[in-house]
Design an enzyme around this catalytic site. Sequence first.
Site, PDB file in Angstrom:
ATOM      1  N   ASP B  36       0.707  -0.926   0.072  1.00  0.00           N
ATOM      2  CA  ASP B  36      -0.068   0.374  -0.246  1.00  0.00           C
ATOM      3  C   ASP B  36       0.921   1.261  -0.041  1.00  0.00           C
ATOM      4  O   ASP B  36       0.323   1.757  -0.422  1.00  0.00           O
ATOM      5  CB  ASP B  36      -1.065   0.127   0.407  1.00  0.00           C
ATOM      6  CG  ASP B  36      -2.190  -0.826   1.421  1.00  0.00           C
ATOM      7  OD1 ASP B  36      -2.055  -1.920   0.179  1.00  0.00           O
ATOM      8  OD2 ASP B  36      -3.063  -1.153   2.025  1.00  0.00           O
ATOM      9  N   ASP B 282     -12.239  34.040 -35.580  1.00  0.00           N
ATOM     10  CA  ASP B 282     -11.776  33.028 -35.932  1.00  0.00           C
ATOM     11  C   ASP B 282     -12.334  31.644 -35.497  1.00  0.00           C
ATOM     12  O   ASP B 282     -12.249  30.613 -36.352  1.00  0.00           O
ATOM     13  CB  ASP B 282     -10.252  32.950 -35.405  1.00  0.00           C
ATOM     14  CG  ASP B 282      -9.835  31.880 -35.680  1.00  0.00           C
ATOM     15  OD1 ASP B 282      -9.160  31.596 -36.593  1.00  0.00           O
ATOM     16  OD2 ASP B 282      -9.271  31.124 -34.381  1.00  0.00           O
ATOM     17  N   GLY B 417      -9.469  26.965 -37.563  1.00  0.00           N
ATOM     18  CA  GLY B 417     -10.347  27.500 -38.827  1.00  0.00           C
ATOM     19  C   GLY B 417     -10.267  27.801 -40.189  1.00  0.00           C
ATOM     20  O   GLY B 417     -10.861  26.040 -40.682  1.00  0.00           O
ATOM     21  N   LEU B 418      -9.181  27.759 -40.923  1.00  0.00           N
ATOM     22  CA  LEU B 418      -9.633  28.003 -42.174  1.00  0.00           C
ATOM     23  C   LEU B 418      -8.659  26.267 -42.402  1.00  0.00           C
ATOM     24  O   LEU B 418      -8.565  25.799 -43.192  1.00  0.00           O
ATOM     25  CB  LEU B 418      -8.391  28.812 -42.417  1.00  0.00           C
ATOM     26  CG  LEU B 418      -9.493  30.323 -42.885  1.00  0.00           C
ATOM     27  CD1 LEU B 418      -7.987  31.816 -43.150  1.00  0.00           C
ATOM     28  CD2 LEU B 418     -10.178  30.104 -43.098  1.00  0.00           C
TER      29      LEU B 418
HETATM   30  S1  SF4 Z   1      -1.761  -7.322  -2.220  1.00  0.00           S
HETATM   31 FE1  SF4 Z   1      -3.009  -5.171  -2.410  1.00  0.00          FE
HETATM   32  S2  SF4 Z   1      -3.519  -4.532  -0.037  1.00  0.00           S
HETATM   33 FE2  SF4 Z   1      -1.941  -5.943  -0.798  1.00  0.00          FE
HETATM   34  S3  SF4 Z   1      -0.157  -4.707  -0.625  1.00  0.00           S
HETATM   35 FE3  SF4 Z   1      -0.737  -5.131  -2.564  1.00  0.00          FE
HETATM   36  S4  SF4 Z   1      -2.591  -3.445  -3.297  1.00  0.00           S
HETATM   37 FE4  SF4 Z   1      -1.903  -3.394  -1.169  1.00  0.00          FE
HETATM   38  S1  SF4 Z   2      -0.848  26.426 -40.090  1.00  0.00           S
HETATM   39 FE1  SF4 Z   2      -2.256  27.840 -40.969  1.00  0.00          FE
HETATM   40  S2  SF4 Z   2      -4.397  27.231 -40.561  1.00  0.00           S
HETATM   41 FE2  SF4 Z   2      -3.004  25.476 -39.357  1.00  0.00          FE
HETATM   42  S3  SF4 Z   2      -3.470  26.592 -37.592  1.00  0.00           S
HETATM   43 FE3  SF4 Z   2      -1.273  27.233 -38.267  1.00  0.00          FE
HETATM   44  S4  SF4 Z   2      -2.256  28.980 -39.489  1.00  0.00           S
HETATM   45 FE4  SF4 Z   2      -4.141  28.240 -38.508  1.00  0.00          FE
END
Ligand code: SF4
Ligand code: SF4
Lengths: 433, 510
Positions: B36, B282, B417-418
């Site tokens: 744990d 935009d 956008g574009l």
């Molecule tokens: S088996 Fe589960 S409860 Fe036991 S130590 Fe590992 S995680 Fe913790």
């Molecule tokens: S590459 Fe051109 S279209 Fe694509 S995010 Fe950049 S600026 Fe906008």
Amino acid sequence: MTHPGAPREPEGMAPGAGGCADTPVLRERGQREVFCGLTGIIWLHRKIQDAFFLVVGSRTCAHLLQSAAGVMIFAEPRFATAIIEERDLAGLADANEELDRVVTRLIQRRPDIRMLFLVGSCPSEVIKLDLSRAAQRLSQRFSPDVRVLNYSGSGIETTFTEGEDACLAALVPEMPAEPGTARSLLVVGALAEVVEDQFIRLFAALGVGPVRFLPSRRASELPAVGDGTRFLLAQPFLAGTARALEARGARHIPAPFPLGEEGTTAWLRAAVEVWGIGEERFAQATAQGRERARAALANHRATLDGKSIFFFPDSQLEVPLARFLSRELGMRPLEIGTPYLHRQHLAHELALLPAAAKLVEGQHVDRQLDRCREARPDMTVCGLGLANPLEAEGLTTKWSIELVFSPIQGYDQAGDLAGLFARPLVRRGKLKV
Amino acid sequence: MQLAVWTYEGPPHVGAMRIATAMQGVHYVLHAPQGDTYADLLFTMIERREKRPPVTWTTFQARDLGGDTAELFMEAARDAYARFQPEAMLVGASCTAELIQDDPGGLAKTLGLPVPVVPLELPAYQRKENWGAAETFYRLVRAFAGPAQTRAPRDPARAPRCNILGPTALGFRHRDDVAEVTKLLTGMGIEVVVTAPMGATPTDLTHLRDADFNVVLYPEIAQVAAEYLKRQLGQPYTRIVPIGVGATRDFMAEVAAFAGLPVPLTDGGDALRLPWYARSVDSNYLTGKRIFIFGDATHAIAAARIAQEELGFAVVGLGTYSREFGREIRAAAEKYGCEALISDDYLEVEERIAALQPELVLGTQMERHIAKKLGVPCAVISAPVHVQDFPARYAPQMGFEGANVIFDTWVHPLMMGLEEHLLGMFREDFEFRDGVAPSHLGHGAQAEPPAAPIAVGPASWVHEAEAELRKIPFFVRGKARRNTERFAEERGIALITLETLYDAKAHFSR
Ligand code: SF4
Ligand code: SF4
């Protein structure tokens, strides 16, 4: 290291030969700042391509998985959580019926799944939900299309990489039996595909084979195992898997882990010796890789040489990493924390650690932070929860999880592995703000 | 049992951590297993906090379960007090510890710590993160706000005073919202006594009573506490969340009424750019763009109003994962003439988005992934958060600067956008291929090609019509397909031809 039939120790790597294999280990108990075994799902679900991992747990478990996966959110991961709700606990709903319903929906959604892991969590274990019986029941229901297995990734039983160990150990009984005693090599532990392919080529050149891998890329194509199987561990955290393989007749080839030029060479050599292949062929097949690794490491040596390093416990890779960084790059390990020290599997590694390094098993995070601040290491290897706070205190850190998620084994990754440690230092030198 | 791929909210103790981490002088001792502790990284990695969250985890293991987990908890609480010397402690359990029923509150009491200890009961199998944050904040406020009082009318000689309630750690833009709203209030001549939980100490909470009223920035987190303060101290609290131009104006009027001030000039001055940007030619291309909104209730409802009234979009879907606020979302959805979606099932949200085929998704990091998969532009408006949601620059969502930020953030992922027109005219230009991203987003942001549309209705397409459909730029193709299929279905046409396509186009172009 008295395993029957163990090959002779690789040259110059005998444990106890002036290393710290017998040095005392500080055992700490206290707050642990580590992931639980569920975390392994993050790499295992990518590795085994026709398997699905269904955690039976709480919202916390689901949240852990997605937080640890971080930015690696895959559009449709092959894991999910069946979140236990109040109704299940209050006995209003039969937890087993609920589980069957969830699994049925899942399998309908993912007809490509061939193997389903029911992964136990702390809540499922505390309420004693029997997932092995559930797995048997569901396996029967969905046979032959889907095989259902179970293992525990719970935080009360497993620490971080031990989840992979539990998963692989659950696969072992599923491996087909290899008839006869013909020798084969099994490489155990999830590796990046690129690393696997490099090892396939290397073992072919060495004349070691046939070579198989656990886990396989497809759960439906598990490697065979039998009395002839010899296995090399590619990861240091696979104690349970190793035991399960031995129970099926396979034999462990003790070796250091394939990190760095030296580690990779010793790891390969251990297999080569079992196969009785001569030194000449070994030298020939590894010469190029060793040369490339040394050249790549040389690039980072100036940055890392003489620098002190402090490990917080995390993946159990700490000991092999400390060995690599100290022997091949001249770093000085001050404290090597590890969640669990498997002395037998780490015997070769421990022998190679510098005597000055302090080994700590377990954790008391606040005390360890005190020691770290006091030591002011040049580099601190720690989990994600600690890295930024330590950086803010002026310490340079390396996230330990990256070491589990990156291809670091073998000759051609030795430079990359060194680079992971060099980069934070280089970066700190660069920044003028 | 609920099948979850991704969750929008963490467990309730993560909500409690968000309160503890936001505050000063509070330490939280959590009875929980080791895994744990992942929750620490949410704060240190995602929010890049320079300190660990003030949380001590007991990290009990299986071997402790047979023994004495209660003793482990007490030891952890004792040590945490000795080490961190907080002004107050929170104690509680995560999901696993809830099952072992150690009663952290009762155990902490027996320790006799020299500071107030606030026990938290956060039912992990019923509730989630925001609920946990709200409950924790309420418990702390209750513990420190002091005895009941009847509020005397304000002495006209002193400036009106308020508290700002709700900002936490790991909140979506909370840091900057607080700065923006504080500026707004100060500009109106209102003093801010306490901002909590962010930055407040337990002692600060004892000064909550000095305010005339409360400003609730995030109802998901602060409404329960504000309701308590209303009953206990007679402080009214604001219901309008100042996200968007209209809402900010309404908020200022509401605040002025509480403060006994004349309704201020609320044009926002030169610094407010959204209204003019929205009117500039935009922005014509924004008209009627189909928007799907999903997030926490506060941000989703605010986004719907901005989308419809301030940018001229058409809201086609509105939803939240905050079930607690389902009623509010339904009312808003009705107002904007769309269907509400109350769900924390990621897959259901994905299905809805795929079916609606919006032109822009406003959502969380989860919807960002869904949108990416479907090839639809997306802007993030709400938690759950990601490291990207903590920008280095000042980027509030609230107040007039917040409105400017929102204009930029929402318009940025869209075709300009574009550019959109050129794509429409020269759609066979090989460089205008499918999946081409707006040119200003560069190569890295190239959208993945949209997934195959979900089969709707019984009508099928003849090859020629299908081919014509593919010539329509991908970001409007979904809409064209939907409209045509609806047109065909309404007329009982089983086979969509080129004629049907253009008949439908004529029918829907208004
Ligand atoms: S088996 Fe589960 S409860 Fe036991 S130590 Fe590992 S995680 Fe913790
Ligand atoms: S590459 Fe051109 S279209 Fe694509 S995010 Fe950049 S600026 Fe906008």
